[in-house]
Enzyme design. Structure first.
Site, short mmCIF file in Angstrom:
data_model
loop_
_atom_site.label_atom_id
_atom_site.label_comp_id
_atom_site.label_asym_id
_atom_site.label_seq_id
_atom_site.Cartn_x
_atom_site.Cartn_y
_atom_site.Cartn_z
CE LYS A 1 0.12 -3.35 -2.98
NZ LYS A 1 -0.75 -2.66 -2.03
NE ARG B 1 -5.51 -2.39 3.68
CZ ARG B 1 -4.96 -2.25 2.48
NH1 ARG B 1 -5.36 -3.01 1.47
NH2 ARG B 1 -4.04 -1.33 2.26
CG HIS C 1 -4.32 2.57 1.70
ND1 HIS C 1 -3.55 3.05 0.66
CD2 HIS C 1 -5.02 1.52 1.19
CE1 HIS C 1 -3.77 2.31 -0.43
NE2 HIS C 1 -4.66 1.39 -0.13
NE ARG D 1 0.98 4.02 0.93
CZ ARG D 1 0.21 4.80 1.66
NH1 ARG D 1 0.76 5.71 2.47
NH2 ARG D 1 -1.10 4.70 1.60
CE1 TYR E 1 -11.38 -30.85 -21.09
CE2 TYR E 1 -10.30 -28.74 -20.77
CZ TYR E 1 -10.26 -30.12 -20.75
OH TYR E 1 -9.12 -30.76 -20.37
CB CYS F 1 -7.79 -25.75 -21.54
SG CYS F 1 -8.81 -26.11 -22.97
CG ASP G 1 -2.16 -26.82 -18.73
OD1 ASP G 1 -1.89 -26.26 -17.67
OD2 ASP G 1 -2.65 -27.96 -18.82
C1 LIG Z 1 -0.96 -1.40 -2.57
C2 LIG Z 1 -0.85 -0.17 -1.78
C3 LIG Z 1 -0.51 1.03 -2.40
C4 LIG Z 1 -0.38 1.18 -3.89
O1 LIG Z 1 -1.67 1.32 -4.43
P1 LIG Z 1 -1.89 1.58 -5.99
O2 LIG Z 1 -3.35 1.82 -6.11
O3 LIG Z 1 -1.45 0.36 -6.69
O4 LIG Z 1 -1.06 2.75 -6.34
C5 LIG Z 1 -0.32 2.13 -1.59
N1 LIG Z 1 -0.47 2.04 -0.24
C6 LIG Z 1 -0.82 0.90 0.38
C7 LIG Z 1 -0.99 0.87 1.85
C8 LIG Z 1 -1.04 -0.25 -0.37
O5 LIG Z 1 -1.42 -1.36 0.25
#
Ligand SMILES: *Cc1c(COP(=O)(O)O)cnc(C)c1O
Length: 535
Positions: free
Chosen positions: A193, A291, A320, A376, A420, A467, A469
């Site tokens: 992602k 969530r 999660h 994941r 700046y 800054c 850029d």
């Molecule tokens: C982003 C995400 C992950 C990956 O998490 P990391 O901490 O980057 O390994 C896994 N599961 C879900 C649902 C996520 O949103």
């Protein structure tokens, strides 16, 4: 579930549509007939400017000075300064000649009609220094003066001297680390992602798959489409439940949504049915993160509610963890137990949970007991440690480094300021070097004066406010006399994140300074306008 709320076997609960409910089939039909379906977005609101006004306000005259007339900026401290003569018109200092010209054109369009369509890359300044279009500029030999094919060969790293480098062999290595850590039979889902945390989704997905990942996860429908358009054909899980309107895209591009809402599930099943395809999905369970997801103790009720739909195909069930990267483990244990109990309840009620998965990077490395059927793997795929606890557990290799080249430099006399606010004052005997990277490139302003860069293997202090850029760093000529002398030159390579010789600056260093996590820092650089270079 109310007992009279029974499925009708095909179209689900369409007899009892909640207020504002729009089935996917409705959405598809409306799309086909060109009627907008954007309920939730602002798109349907009529523009107060009418349909032809550009949103950017390009038609609004700028505060340009009409030709031959002095500006009405009575308080402008520059007003008393000399005016510059250009193209027969008088313009104040600081006023754009081009802007004045445009304003004049807008005031009397008949005199100088604007070209209907600005032409690509062939805009030049005419002899009077006025912007003009020359589509047909030719070299004396008749060839195009600016050959687009030749222009395209100028590398991005020679258009601007700052870029992000991604080492794909490091990603390959990190996949190996994950696979070695996995309990037997568990699969690896590469989380790509946010453009692979700024590392480039398509390249990272292909690398991870070729190194042994089985599955991909993205956050949004468009991220999934990007993978498909990049010829990535592995299973793709969208880690959220997208809007109903996007369902045809899920089906067309074979992207599996995370599902937790019955209305979505049924619309998804209905739409799949209308196309004659399956509707695979992963069920999201909320075990404590709060969530997204069906509550862990309501999962059987939810499945009874939706599972009648013949197209719906429960491919996986996941949760999660909120605290897999925290030193304290009690909350993690509570979530893990709720998840196991929910899966058991599903099985007991006769539902096949499919691929069971829960672990992010931190949990993958710390808690083999929650590997289940798949993990994941996100941040660790890119070589960044999810937390201190994992340092001793996994030898990860960071994939991203950030580089620049010196674009300007000067000796700044003692007590003169830099950047700046002039907050940094030269101690004398320093060379101040400028690099073309700023907070618009993810080099966060909060790092001003609080980070180093590496020049020729030596750490140098970044000084002055960063800054938008550009930013500056200091080469101390006194201390360098003690050791090997560093004589900076324009064009010299500078490392902002990465290793050079003995010196190393990590994403962790920057994240700690900014009081954030490496995810955010890496994405800040990688998803900026900087070029990305693979090696
Ligand atoms: C982003 C995400 C992950 C990956 O998490 P990391 O901490 O980057 O390994 C896994 N599961 C879900 C649902 C996520 O949103």
């Amino acid at each position: 579930m109310a007992n009279n709320d029974l499925p009708n076997g095909f179209t689900g609960y369409s007899r009892k549509k909640p207020q504002g409910f729009q089935s996917a089939a409705d959405a598809i039909r409306r799309n086909a007939s060109g009627v907008g379906v954007s309920r939730a977005r602002g798109g349907a609101t009529p523009s107060p400017w009418g349909s032809s006004a550009p949103s950017g306000g390009a038609n609004v005259p700028r505060f340009a000075v009409p030709a031959g007339q002095k500006g009405g900026l009575g308080t402008n401290p520059l007003a008393s300064l000399p005016v510059i003569e250009s193209g027969g018109a008088l313009a104040n200092v600081g006023e754009s000649v081009i802007g004045a010209r445009e304003a004049t054109e807008q005031a009397s369009p008949a005199a100088a009609p604007a070209p209907a369509q600005p032409r690509s890359c062939k805009a030049v300044y005419g002899s009077r220094g006025i912007f003009a279009y020359a589509d047909d500029e030719l070299a004396p030999d008749g060839s195009p003066l600016f050959d687009p094919a030749k222009l395209a060969t100028i590398p991005e790293t020679d258009r601007r001297w700052s870029w992000v480098e991604v080492d794909l062999t490091a990603i390959r290595h990190n996949v190996m680390v994950a696979r070695r850590a996995l309990t037997k039979g568990a699969h690896l889902c590469a989380v790509v992602k946010a453009d692979a945390y700024g590392h480039g989704a398509v390249q990272c997905a292909k690398t991870a798959l070729s190194a042994g990942a089985d599955y991909l996860a993205v956050a949004t429908v468009d991220e999934g489409i990007q993978l498909r358009e990049g010829n990535v054909f592995a299973p793709v899980l969208v880690l959220s439940q997208p809007p109903l309107e996007s369902i045809p895209l899920l089906l067309a591009y074979k992207l599996m949504p995370s599902v937790y809402d019955a209305q979505f599930a049924i619309a998804y099943g209905e739409a799949a049915d209308s196309f004659g395809v399956d509707a695979p999905y992963h069920l999201a369970l909320n075990t404590g993160m709060n969530r997204i997801g069906v509550r862990h103790d309501e999962v059987v009720e939810f499945l009874r509610h939706v599972s009648f739909h013949r197209a719906l195909d429960l491919v996986g069930t996941f949760t999660h963890f909120a605290t897999a990267d925290c030193p304290e483990t009690l909350d993690f244990q509570i979530q893990a137990r709720r998840f196991v109990e929910a899966i058991q309840a599903m099985v007991d009620a006769g539902f096949d949970p499919g691929i069971v998965h829960a672990a992010n990077s931190a949990a993958t490395l710390r808690y083999p007991a929650v590997h289940f059927d798949m993990v994941r793997f996100g941040i660790a795929l890119y070589g960044l440690q999810p937390c201190d606890e994992t340092r001793a557990l996994a030898d990860l290799r960071p994939a991203m480094s950030v580089k620049a080249r010196i674009t300007d430099m000067r000796a700044v006399p003692m007590s003169e300021g830099v950047s700046y606010g002039l907050h940094y004052r030269s101690p004398g005997s320093v060379i101040i070097c400028t690099i073309p990277i700023g907070y618009a490139d993810g080099f966060r302003r909060g790092l001003s004066g609080r980070t180093d860069v590496i020049l020729k293997g030596r750490r140098c202090r970044q000084v002055g406010n960063i800054c938008m850029d550009q930013c500056m760093f200091e080469v101390d000529m006194r201390s360098s006399a003690m050791r090997t002398r560093v004589e900076p030159q324009i064009g010299d390579l500078v490392t902002l994140v990465g290793r050079e010789g003995e010196s190393i600056i990590t994403m962790d260093d920057l994240a700690r300074t900014l009081d954030t996590i490496t995810h955010e820092v890496a994405i800040g650089f990688g998803c900026s306008r900087m070029a990305r270079v693979y090696k």
